[in-house]
Every structure is written in C-alpha cells, then in structure tokens.
Design a protein around this motif. Structure first.
Motif, PDB file in Angstrom:
ATOM      1  N   GLN A   1       0.822  -1.210   0.000  1.00 15.83           N
ATOM      2  CA  GLN A   1       0.000   0.000   0.000  1.00 15.83           C
ATOM      3  C   GLN A   1       0.855   1.259   0.000  1.00 15.83           C
ATOM      4  O   GLN A   1       0.459   2.285  -0.570  1.00 15.83           O
ATOM      5  CB  GLN A   1      -0.933  -0.008   1.200  1.00 15.83           C
ATOM      6  N   ARG A   2       2.018   1.198   0.626  1.00 14.49           N
ATOM      7  CA  ARG A   2       2.901   2.362   0.636  1.00 14.49           C
ATOM      8  C   ARG A   2       3.383   2.685  -0.780  1.00 14.49           C
ATOM      9  O   ARG A   2       3.403   3.839  -1.192  1.00 14.49           O
ATOM     10  CB  ARG A   2       4.096   2.101   1.549  1.00 14.49           C
TER      11      ARG A   2
ATOM     12  N   LYS B   1       1.055   7.343  -6.857  1.00 15.10           N
ATOM     13  CA  LYS B   1       0.047   8.324  -7.255  1.00 15.10           C
ATOM     14  C   LYS B   1       0.644   9.708  -7.501  1.00 15.10           C
ATOM     15  O   LYS B   1       0.101  10.493  -8.282  1.00 15.10           O
ATOM     16  CB  LYS B   1      -1.047   8.410  -6.187  1.00 15.10           C
TER      17      LYS B   1
ATOM     18  N   LEU C   1       0.591   4.223  -2.802  1.00 19.69           N
ATOM     19  CA  LEU C   1       0.382   5.623  -2.463  1.00 19.69           C
ATOM     20  C   LEU C   1       1.454   6.506  -3.092  1.00 19.69           C
ATOM     21  O   LEU C   1       1.165   7.571  -3.640  1.00 19.69           O
ATOM     22  CB  LEU C   1       0.382   5.785  -0.940  1.00 19.69           C
TER      23      LEU C   1
END
Length: 210
Positions: free
Chosen positions: A182-183, A189, A186
């Motif tokens: 998930q890091r 993006k 993120l």
C-alpha cells in the motif's frame, strides 16, 4: 516488445514525453506493475512509450571508441537510441538484482557510452536538462539495500547534466505481490508530480545551482 507511442525535463507538461524502459527478465513483473501504476497518474495527453528490453535484446556492449571496426548493435540498438533521444523523461524500471540493476538494464546504459562518442553525436547535449527516473521492486523491506541501483542512476544523470527524479520503491517477490504494498501504491500516485532537481556528484553537493 511492448511499445506504445503515446508520450520531450522540467519543460511544460504539454511538451513532455515519457520513455519507460522495462528491464525485467519476467513479463508483467512487479516492477512493470508499479511503473504502470505511476504512469497511470500522468495527465492525459502526455505521450508514453514503453519498451521491453527482453523483446529488444542487445549484444554485449563493445567499447569501440578506439577501434576502427566496432560492431554496432543493429536494429534494436537504433530503436532504443532514437527512443531515448526523443524522450524528455526516461524511466528505468528494473527489478533489484543482486543489489543493483538487471543485466539487460545495465547493458542498455552501457550503450549510452557508445552513443556519446558516435561521430557527430549530440547525445550528451540532448540529454542535458532532461529527467531520469527509476522504479524498482525488491524482496527486501529495507530500501537501503538498493543504494547501488540509486547511485548508478543518480551518477548517470549527473554525468549527463540531467535531472534526477529519484526511485519509486516497491516490495514484492511473487508475481503480483507488489499490489499488496500500500505504501508503494500511495507513492505511485504522486511520483511523477514531484520536482526533479539536477543530479549532482557528491563532490558537487556544496556548489551552487547549475
């Protein structure tokens, strides 16, 4: 070969073009997945060209600067040379293999040495001011183990007077595993939205801006 000509380094957005160089030995690997996630955040209309080095194999680089009969890399070399010259932003997407770039990625960069010395070449002048980025996925959670990869890209950019946007890191080993990071998702993006300063060698750290 994966090639899409959709995408010329801090130029206006409407004049930028991205070249994504895939250096994995595995198709649709984690590094490519992360690179495409970051590329998907680029504004519509910015061209992207994707080249897979596994589909454009190059022979081992031969330094022909002092040789009369240097062997050229052939058609694949010319495709890569033109794609590199035409892009304003070059993204090296290489998995971390033995703490540095993959073999095919390193071979591609070795060919830059030859492009610098081709009679009448303007390769170094064209690269100056453009931006080099990196994307890598590795099994280790400690990003410091990729310092060798980062240093290679940063010093390459510094030598050519390029900007360096840094490296987007992801974690994964099994196919598709980076999607669980998930890091990394993120970071992807906004990765290409960050400012890319001119790269510097360590001894230039205290000098003024170029």
């Amino acid at each position: 070969m994966t090639e899409t000509f959709q995408v010329d380094g801090a130029p206006p957005a409407d004049t930028r073009s991205f070249l994504f160089v895939l250096g994995s030995s595995r198709a649709d690997g984690n590094t490519e997945t992360l690179a495409r996630a970051a590329a998907g955040q680029l504004p519509t209309g910015i061209p992207q060209r994707w080249v897979d080095l596994a589909g454009l194999p190059l022979p081992d680089f031969q330094d022909g600067r002092h040789e009369r009969d240097a062997t050229p890399g052939g058609e694949n070399e010319e495709v890569l040379r033109q794609a590199t010259r035409e892009a304003t932003d070059i993204v090296i997407a290489s998995p971390l293999y033995w703490y540095t770039l993959s073999a095919q990625t390193k071979r591609y960069l070795d060919y830059w040495s030859g492009w610098l010395t081709v009679p009448g070449s303007d390769f170094k002048e064209r690269m100056a001011g453009r931006t080099l980025w990196g994307v890598t996925v590795m099994a280790d959670h400690d990003e410091a183990v990729a310092d060798g990869l980062v240093t290679t890209l940063r010093h390459t950019a510094a030598y050519l007077g390029m900007r360096f946007g840094g490296v987007l890191f992801g974690n994964g080993s099994r196919p598709g595993q980076v999607r669980d990071d998930q890091r990394a998702e993120l970071r992807a993006k906004t990765f290409f939205q960050q400012e890319a300063p001119f790269a510097r060698f360590p001894h230039e750290a205290g000098e003024g801006a170029r």
